[in-house]
Design a protein around this motif. Structure first.
Motif: not given
Length: 251
Positions: A108, A150, A153-158, A160-161, A164
């Motif tokens: 990323w 913003e 950051n939403d893309e990075l969070h996805a 990371e999900q 997992r």
């Protein structure tokens, strides 16, 4: 016997009074005028310094924007392959890496857009001494860049999900179907957000062409593996000009 002495100074008349008051008023006007003149040149100096600081900040943001545009193109097929591998594993439990359609890559990259100089200009009240249209242009630029950040950051969070799954199953061929479904859902969201960044970029450069070309939605759809289903059709001729004319009429 009462001793009467003549006054030491002549008796003040109304004429003397008004001359005295007038002198005070003129002095005050001169003092106010000088103060305003000093403030005027001080504000001019502040605006000049602020414009230069914003120009340098904009140069950095233009470079970051170009970097993000290029990274968006490079990452799109990588994310598409990640999704294809997850979907393949869902349909082929226990498949070995040599049979996968590609390899997983959770990279990323995101761009950071500086805004310290703009924040300082607002905090110090310098923008109050700048033309309204100029202020609106800067404000629109920074708001759009903030929106890009913003979504990144939403893309990075996805991502990371989706990633997992690697902590639960280092050997993805043995991953539980339910966990794979979660990873597939998260990776699909990554692709959606990736396309959204391209959309915001495209809209951004229409408003601020000095930032250079962005990534068209049609091109990004192709990189994401959906060339036959563009999110938007062909642009209506002259639509952008009409939108810009309406925006400029409010400035």
């Amino acid at each position: 016997m009462l001793d009467v002495h003549p006054p030491h100074s002549p008796t003040h008349t109304w004429r003397d009074f008004f001359i005295h008051v007038g002198t005070i008023c003129v002095g005050l006007l001169i003092a106010v005028g000088l103060e305003q003149t000093v403030e005027y040149f001080h504000h001019r100096h502040q605006v000049k310094e602020t414009r230069e600081a914003l120009r340098l900040e904009e140069e950095k943001n233009i470079k970051f924007f170009a970097l993000e545009r290029d990274m968006l193109r490079q990452q799109a097929p990588v994310y598409r392959m990640d999704l294809d591998v997850l979907m393949y594993l869902r349909s082929h439990p226990g498949a070995t890496p040599s049979t996968w359609p590609g390899k997983m890559d959770w990279r990323w990259h995101g761009a950071f857009y500086p805004e310290a100089n703009w924040a300082t200009a607002k905090l110090d009240g310098v923008i109050e001494h700048m033309p309204t249209q100029e202020v609106q242009n800067f404000d629109d630029t920074y708001r759009r860049l903030e929106r890009l950040y913003e979504i990144q950051n939403d893309e990075l969070h996805a991502i990371e999900q989706a990633r997992r799954i690697m902590f639960l199953y280092p050997d993805l061929g043995k991953a539980d179907p339910a966990v794979l479904d979660e990873a597939i859902k998260a990776m699909s969201e990554v692709l959606v957000l990736h396309g959204r960044v391209a959309l915001i970029q495209d809209l951004f450069v229409r408003r601020h062409p000095n930032f250079g070309p962005g990534n068209s939605i049609r091109y990004m759809d192709t990189l994401l593996g959906i060339p036959g289903n563009p999110i938007q059709g062909d642009e209506i001729e002259g639509l952008d000009r009409r939108v810009l004319s309406i925006q400029s009429s409010d400035q």
